[in-house]
Write a protein that holds these residues in place. Structure first.
Motif, PDB file in Angstrom:
ATOM      1  N   MET A 104       0.842  -1.205   0.000  1.00 42.38           N
ATOM      2  CA  MET A 104       0.000   0.000   0.000  1.00 42.38           C
ATOM      3  C   MET A 104       0.871   1.246   0.000  1.00 42.38           C
ATOM      4  SD  MET A 104      -3.244  -0.683   2.542  1.00 42.38           S
ATOM      5  CE  MET A 104      -4.177   0.667   1.801  1.00 42.38           C
ATOM      6  N   PRO A 105       0.340   2.355  -0.549  1.00 45.03           N
ATOM      7  CA  PRO A 105       1.100   3.610  -0.459  1.00 45.03           C
ATOM      8  C   PRO A 105       1.245   4.016   1.005  1.00 45.03           C
ATOM      9  CG  PRO A 105      -1.137   4.024  -1.236  1.00 45.03           C
ATOM     10  CD  PRO A 105      -0.957   2.530  -1.196  1.00 45.03           C
ATOM     11  N   ALA A 142       1.349   8.264   7.590  1.00 47.22           N
ATOM     12  CA  ALA A 142       1.059   8.324   6.154  1.00 47.22           C
ATOM     13  C   ALA A 142       0.168   9.536   5.879  1.00 47.22           C
ATOM     14  CB  ALA A 142       0.379   7.042   5.698  1.00 47.22           C
ATOM     15  N   ASP A 143       0.287  10.070   4.685  1.00 44.68           N
ATOM     16  CA  ASP A 143      -0.535  11.193   4.237  1.00 44.68           C
ATOM     17  C   ASP A 143      -2.017  10.887   4.495  1.00 44.68           C
ATOM     18  OD1 ASP A 143      -1.901  13.130   2.798  1.00 44.68           O
ATOM     19  OD2 ASP A 143      -0.526  13.056   1.094  1.00 44.68           O
ATOM     20  N   PRO A 144      -2.735  11.753   5.229  1.00 51.28           N
ATOM     21  CA  PRO A 144      -4.163  11.485   5.493  1.00 51.28           C
ATOM     22  C   PRO A 144      -4.963  11.242   4.204  1.00 51.28           C
ATOM     23  CG  PRO A 144      -3.406  13.368   6.778  1.00 51.28           C
ATOM     24  CD  PRO A 144      -2.264  12.988   5.872  1.00 51.28           C
ATOM     25  N   ASP A 145      -4.523  11.815   3.089  1.00 50.12           N
ATOM     26  CA  ASP A 145      -5.225  11.591   1.818  1.00 50.12           C
ATOM     27  C   ASP A 145      -5.193  10.117   1.402  1.00 50.12           C
ATOM     28  OD1 ASP A 145      -5.803  14.231   1.662  1.00 50.12           O
ATOM     29  OD2 ASP A 145      -4.336  14.722   0.112  1.00 50.12           O
ATOM     30  N   LEU A 146      -4.253   9.344   1.918  1.00 50.67           N
ATOM     31  CA  LEU A 146      -4.139   7.930   1.542  1.00 50.67           C
ATOM     32  C   LEU A 146      -5.127   7.057   2.315  1.00 50.67           C
ATOM     33  CD1 LEU A 146      -0.244   7.638   1.378  1.00 50.67           C
ATOM     34  CD2 LEU A 146      -1.835   7.928  -0.534  1.00 50.67           C
ATOM     35  N   GLY A 147      -5.703   7.637   3.368  1.00 54.46           N
ATOM     36  CA  GLY A 147      -6.733   6.902   4.104  1.00 54.46           C
ATOM     37  C   GLY A 147      -6.202   6.193   5.338  1.00 54.46           C
ATOM     38  N   VAL A 148      -7.137   5.828   6.191  1.00 50.76           N
ATOM     39  CA  VAL A 148      -6.792   5.262   7.494  1.00 50.76           C
ATOM     40  C   VAL A 148      -6.213   3.853   7.355  1.00 50.76           C
ATOM     41  CG1 VAL A 148      -9.145   4.407   7.871  1.00 50.76           C
ATOM     42  CG2 VAL A 148      -7.664   4.826   9.834  1.00 50.76           C
ATOM     43  N   ASP A 201      -2.601   4.176   6.687  1.00 53.97           N
ATOM     44  CA  ASP A 201      -1.877   4.616   7.880  1.00 53.97           C
ATOM     45  C   ASP A 201      -1.875   3.560   8.971  1.00 53.97           C
ATOM     46  OD1 ASP A 201      -0.318   6.671   9.120  1.00 53.97           O
ATOM     47  OD2 ASP A 201      -2.000   7.000  10.497  1.00 53.97           O
ATOM     48  N   THR A 202      -2.664   2.524   8.794  1.00 51.06           N
ATOM     49  CA  THR A 202      -2.664   1.409   9.747  1.00 51.06           C
ATOM     50  C   THR A 202      -1.631   0.355   9.358  1.00 51.06           C
ATOM     51  OG1 THR A 202      -5.024   1.754  10.187  1.00 51.06           O
ATOM     52  CG2 THR A 202      -4.101  -0.382  10.817  1.00 51.06           C
TER      53      THR A 202
END
Ligand SMILES: [Zn+2]
Length: 259
Positions: A61-62, A79-85, A88-89
């Motif tokens: 994932m990015p 991770a960039d919030p634009d990439l989604g939760v 970032d998990t």
């Protein structure tokens, strides 16, 4: 009426129904909001993805940061919030590898070292980048509740096609142990017209579509994404840019670089 939560195993079954097989290298772009509820939340969706690719498969994932002026630390930078939760998990989970630079991707599985070990490169999505490693491993691109606007592999196709538009960017990197601003140019724009891929891929029957969680998902081979875009970019290298003066600032910016 509230939706019934899908279990990770149900999610894995949905992903398998799209065509993901155990052992696959899968690059996923995910918006959790539309896919929920899933038992376990974003981690539950990741468990489903991981179950679908199995222990011999690799989930990618990015995992880049959107913060241009801060040094990137793979073990700490969100991770960039634009990439989604979900993105970032993933990088926070045990056994997950993450590139050591601000254009990072995260990966877990046998191919993870190959996907995440390239040094930083400018522009970020060229032939020695995580998206290119996924392509070279005959990987698949899974879009959950997002369209091709989120499909970074198309930026690789742009570079392979030799598109000339660029937008000025900058980021902070360590040079000889000291933080330094690096200015670079990227084949970037609003990406809205990446949505054209749907029609092309459907016409050639190269895209599987179906539900993952409660959202619509698409599955396509990275090779087909690249070949499909390359064929069209060969005829019209600016087809992914909105028309000049049509009100899209990002695409106008890209057009200006061609003058
Ligand atoms: Zn645009």
């Amino acid at each position: 009426m509230s939706k019934r939560p899908r279990s990770p195993s149900e999610v894995a079954h949905q992903i398998a129904s799209l065509g993901v097989r155990p052992g696959d290298v899968v690059l996923a772009h995910v918006s959790y909001r539309a896919a929920r509820p899933i038992t376990g939340g974003p981690a539950g969706l990741l468990a489903g993805l991981q179950e679908a690719v199995g222990p011999q498969g690799t989930l990618v994932m990015p995992s880049s940061t959107g913060e241009d002026d801060r040094l990137f630390e793979p073990s700490a930078t969100p991770a960039d919030p634009d990439l989604g939760v979900v993105a970032d998990t993933l990088w926070r989970l045990p056994g997950v590898m993450r590139s050591d630079h601000r254009f990072a991707f995260a990966a877990r599985g046998p191919v993870a070292p190959e996907v995440t070990s390239d040094p930083i490169a400018f522009p970020p999505h060229g032939i020695a980048s995580p998206v290119a490693r996924v392509l070279q491993r005959d990987g698949r691109v899974l879009l959950v509740a997002v369209g091709h606007e989120a499909n970074t592999t198309i930026h690789l196709a742009e570079l392979l096609a030799g598109v000339r538009y660029r937008r000025p960017k900058h980021c902070a990197v360590l040079v000889n142990g000291l933080p330094k601003r690096v200015d670079y140019e990227e084949n970037d724009h609003c990406c809205g017209r990446f949505g054209l891929m749907d029609g092309w891929l459907r016409a050639e029957r190269l895209q599987a579509e179906g539900p993952v969680g409660h959202a619509d998902a698409r599955l396509v081979d990275a090779r087909d994404v690249v070949d499909c875009a390359l064929a069209r970019l060969g005829r019209d290298p600016t087809l992914f840019l909105h028309e000049q003066g049509s009100g899209c600032e990002e695409c106008d910016d890209a057009w200006r670089s061609l003058r």
